[in-house]
Design a protein around this motif. Structure first.
Motif, PDB file in Angstrom:
ATOM      1  N   LYS A   1      31.240 -16.457  26.457  1.00 21.65           N
ATOM      2  CA  LYS A   1      29.902 -16.727  25.900  1.00 21.65           C
ATOM      3  C   LYS A   1      29.124 -17.525  26.938  1.00 21.65           C
ATOM      4  O   LYS A   1      29.630 -18.478  27.506  1.00 21.65           O
ATOM      5  CB  LYS A   1      30.020 -17.491  24.585  1.00 21.65           C
ATOM      6  CG  LYS A   1      28.711 -18.054  24.054  1.00 21.65           C
ATOM      7  CD  LYS A   1      28.814 -18.348  22.559  1.00 21.65           C
ATOM      8  CE  LYS A   1      27.986 -19.536  22.147  1.00 21.65           C
ATOM      9  NZ  LYS A   1      27.838 -19.671  20.694  1.00 21.65           N
TER      10      LYS A   1
ATOM     11  N   ASP B   1      31.631 -10.151  22.574  1.00 22.16           N
ATOM     12  CA  ASP B   1      30.729 -10.442  21.460  1.00 22.16           C
ATOM     13  C   ASP B   1      29.342 -10.057  21.954  1.00 22.16           C
ATOM     14  O   ASP B   1      28.858 -10.582  22.965  1.00 22.16           O
ATOM     15  CB  ASP B   1      30.828 -11.932  21.100  1.00 22.16           C
ATOM     16  CG  ASP B   1      29.959 -12.310  19.899  1.00 22.16           C
ATOM     17  OD1 ASP B   1      28.788 -11.891  19.858  1.00 22.16           O
ATOM     18  OD2 ASP B   1      30.440 -13.053  19.025  1.00 22.16           O
TER      19      ASP B   1
ATOM     20  N   HIS C   1      26.712 -12.632  23.205  1.00 23.07           N
ATOM     21  CA  HIS C   1      27.118 -13.680  24.138  1.00 23.07           C
ATOM     22  C   HIS C   1      26.717 -13.414  25.581  1.00 23.07           C
ATOM     23  O   HIS C   1      27.433 -13.783  26.514  1.00 23.07           O
ATOM     24  CB  HIS C   1      28.629 -13.894  24.049  1.00 23.07           C
ATOM     25  CG  HIS C   1      29.062 -14.566  22.783  1.00 23.07           C
ATOM     26  ND1 HIS C   1      30.340 -15.020  22.563  1.00 23.07           N
ATOM     27  CD2 HIS C   1      28.362 -14.891  21.666  1.00 23.07           C
ATOM     28  CE1 HIS C   1      30.423 -15.581  21.370  1.00 23.07           C
ATOM     29  NE2 HIS C   1      29.237 -15.502  20.802  1.00 23.07           N
TER      30      HIS C   1
ATOM     31  N   ASP D   1      22.829 -16.196  21.041  1.00 24.48           N
ATOM     32  CA  ASP D   1      23.925 -15.903  20.112  1.00 24.48           C
ATOM     33  C   ASP D   1      23.379 -15.965  18.694  1.00 24.48           C
ATOM     34  O   ASP D   1      23.774 -16.796  17.884  1.00 24.48           O
ATOM     35  CB  ASP D   1      25.049 -16.933  20.332  1.00 24.48           C
ATOM     36  CG  ASP D   1      26.315 -16.582  19.554  1.00 24.48           C
ATOM     37  OD1 ASP D   1      26.452 -15.420  19.145  1.00 24.48           O
ATOM     38  OD2 ASP D   1      27.156 -17.479  19.373  1.00 24.48           O
TER      39      ASP D   1
ATOM     40  N   ASP E   1      23.594 -13.915  16.181  1.00 20.63           N
ATOM     41  CA  ASP E   1      24.471 -13.454  15.102  1.00 20.63           C
ATOM     42  C   ASP E   1      23.719 -12.715  14.006  1.00 20.63           C
ATOM     43  O   ASP E   1      24.019 -12.855  12.812  1.00 20.63           O
ATOM     44  CB  ASP E   1      25.282 -14.618  14.507  1.00 20.63           C
ATOM     45  CG  ASP E   1      26.436 -15.028  15.418  1.00 20.63           C
ATOM     46  OD1 ASP E   1      26.921 -14.179  16.179  1.00 20.63           O
ATOM     47  OD2 ASP E   1      26.846 -16.207  15.369  1.00 20.63           O
TER      48      ASP E   1
ATOM     49  N   ASP F   1      31.014 -10.184  13.823  1.00 16.15           N
ATOM     50  CA  ASP F   1      30.859 -11.642  13.874  1.00 16.15           C
ATOM     51  C   ASP F   1      29.383 -11.941  13.677  1.00 16.15           C
ATOM     52  O   ASP F   1      28.594 -11.825  14.612  1.00 16.15           O
ATOM     53  CB  ASP F   1      31.361 -12.202  15.216  1.00 16.15           C
ATOM     54  CG  ASP F   1      31.229 -13.728  15.276  1.00 16.15           C
ATOM     55  OD1 ASP F   1      30.826 -14.329  14.257  1.00 16.15           O
ATOM     56  OD2 ASP F   1      31.529 -14.297  16.338  1.00 16.15           O
TER      57      ASP F   1
HETATM   58 MN    MN Z   1      29.031 -16.392  18.801  1.00 16.69          MN
END
Ligand code: MN
Ligand code: RM4
Ligand code: MN
Length: 423
Positions: free
Chosen positions: A218, A251, A254, A286, A288, A320
């Protein structure tokens, strides 16, 4: 769980329209040389894991606005995940986070999940927060801390997580660390990375045969100047140094804005080190946000890299996300469907046409091959796959019609009003 009769009625009311749309799409795909039943079978075989931390309302560092009927513990979280799976039938696995989901009896938790039609995916460790009663603080790092005693504590926690994972029937540990620095000069970059490798080697050694240890990179946050495992290059260096059990986890949120994530995926795959994904979407960092909410084309391009090219073992697919303004159960259902959509779209890419266009440097035709798949509405395939598997043709509509959230709110009094939250 939702009454099976309600789902059956819901599907009966939509069955004729779906059959019409499915037949029309089948004829369209047949003209393009694609057999719809092959794609539907692959759609039925597709699955993505749901994070336990995603079913509660998330928050920012400013505030958290809890919704009604929030899960109070891992038992409620499993119940919510079971409803998601019941309706969309592509989320049979749950990824837990420790110590957030800690219980006294993990064999019992595994049996509880099984009774709900669920099993456990990768376990996630947490050395980015201090827990009540913890001996040493992670304020200045965990696996890469300058103090060997802190590193040992963080290593021990990860090894504990592997033990929990074994009891739960999991076969992977995901390690994301917040370690980094906030000021130029604060940290010795090379020494911190060496300490990371030393700590991770102990964790990887503790992972049983057949297990994978996912290294999640990340870019920044909570460290705002440098992060030890900031990017796929650091992740790949570490995975290569740590041996075959170690793999890189991507991710989607990230990376720096504008980063070509699909190319990163292709590189990691080429190196045989693509371990898995945390799916979400992002606009700035990030964030999300729900998968496919901001850039569905990028999600499709990621899956395009997984379908095309050489295979090095299927990567683990997980969600996530943090749901701040939606019902988390609805968001997770919708996101799972968007991820399945990107997968199905990638399956109908004309691979031969694409390869030929690439070989002859026909950029427009090559791009056109991807776009033709991306603009195809594969919704009837996804809905038919759900229907055949016993799920709902329109899962969010079925959830809303069921009154499930109101019932959960009656059973579960609010626990944490208005607190700030990092997830
Ligand atoms: Mn994260
Ligand atoms: C991090 C990272 C990890 C997740 C935590 C809660 O940013 O995405 O995967 O476990 O957040
Ligand atoms: Mn993540």
């Amino acid at each position: 769980m939702i009454d099976a009769g309600l789902i059956a009625d819901h599907n009966a009311a939509r069955a004729d329209a779906l059959a019409e749309d499915y037949a029309a799409l089948g004829r369209q795909l047949a003209r393009r040389g694609v057999e719809i039943e092959t794609i539907t079978a692959q759609a039925q075989g597709f699955s993505v894991a749901v994070p336990t931390w995603g079913v509660g309302t998330g928050g920012t560092r400013f505030a958290r606005f809890p919704g009604p009927g929030e899960p109070r513990d891992i038992h409620d979280k499993l119940a919510d995940c079971a409803v998601i799976q019941q309706l969309c039938r592509i989320t049979p696995r749950v990824s837990p986070h420790f110590p957030w989901d800690a219980v006294g009896d993990y064999a019992g938790l595994r049996a509880e999940a099984l009774a709900l039609g669920l099993s456990f995916d990768a376990v996630n460790s947490n050395t980015f927060q201090d827990q009540p009663g913890q001996a040493l603080s992670y304020k200045f790092g965990s696996l890469t801390h300058t103090d060997a005693a802190v590193r040992a504590q963080a290593v021990a926690h990860n090894i504990d997580c592997i033990g929990i994972g074994q009891a739960l029937g999991s076969r992977a540990l995901t390690v994301w660390i917040a370690d980094g620095s906030n000021f130029p000069g604060q940290s010795d970059f090379a020494a911190a990375f060496d300490r990371y490798l030393d700590s991770m080697a102990q964790i990887v050694a503790a992972a049983p045969d057949g297990w994978r240890v996912f290294i999640e990179h990340k870019l920044y946050e909570p460290a705002f100047y440098s992060t030890v495992i900031a990017d796929w290059g650091s992740s790949l260096m570490a995975a290569q140094a740590l041996g075959p059990k170690a793999r890189c986890l991507v991710d989607l949120g990230h990376h720096a804005p504008g980063a070509n994530i699909e190319q990163i995926v292709a590189r990691l795959r080429r190196a045989g080190k693509l371990g898995g994904f945390h799916f979400n979407d992002s606009k700035y960092g990030d964030d999300d946000l729900d998968a496919g909410a901001i850039d569905p084309f990028r999600l499709f391009l990621v899956f395009n890299e997984l379908v095309g090219g050489t295979q090095d073992g299927a990567p683990a697919l997980m969600i996530d996300q943090s749901h701040n303004v939606t019902d988390p159960v609805e968001s997770l259902i919708a996101s799972a469907v968007e991820i399945a959509r990107a997968h199905a779209q990638a399956l109908i890419v004309d691979r031969e046409g694409l390869a030929a266009a690439q070989q002859s440097n026909d950029a427009l035709a090559a791009h056109g091959a991807l776009k033709a798949a991306f603009v195809t509405d594969v919704s009837p395939i996804l809905a038919e796959a759900r229907r055949r598997a016993g799920g709902a043709i329109a899962p969010v509509a079925a959830l809303r019609a069921s009154g499930w959230r109101a019932a959960a709110a009656r059973e579960r009094p609010a626990v944490a009003p208005g607190s700030a939250g990092i997830v």
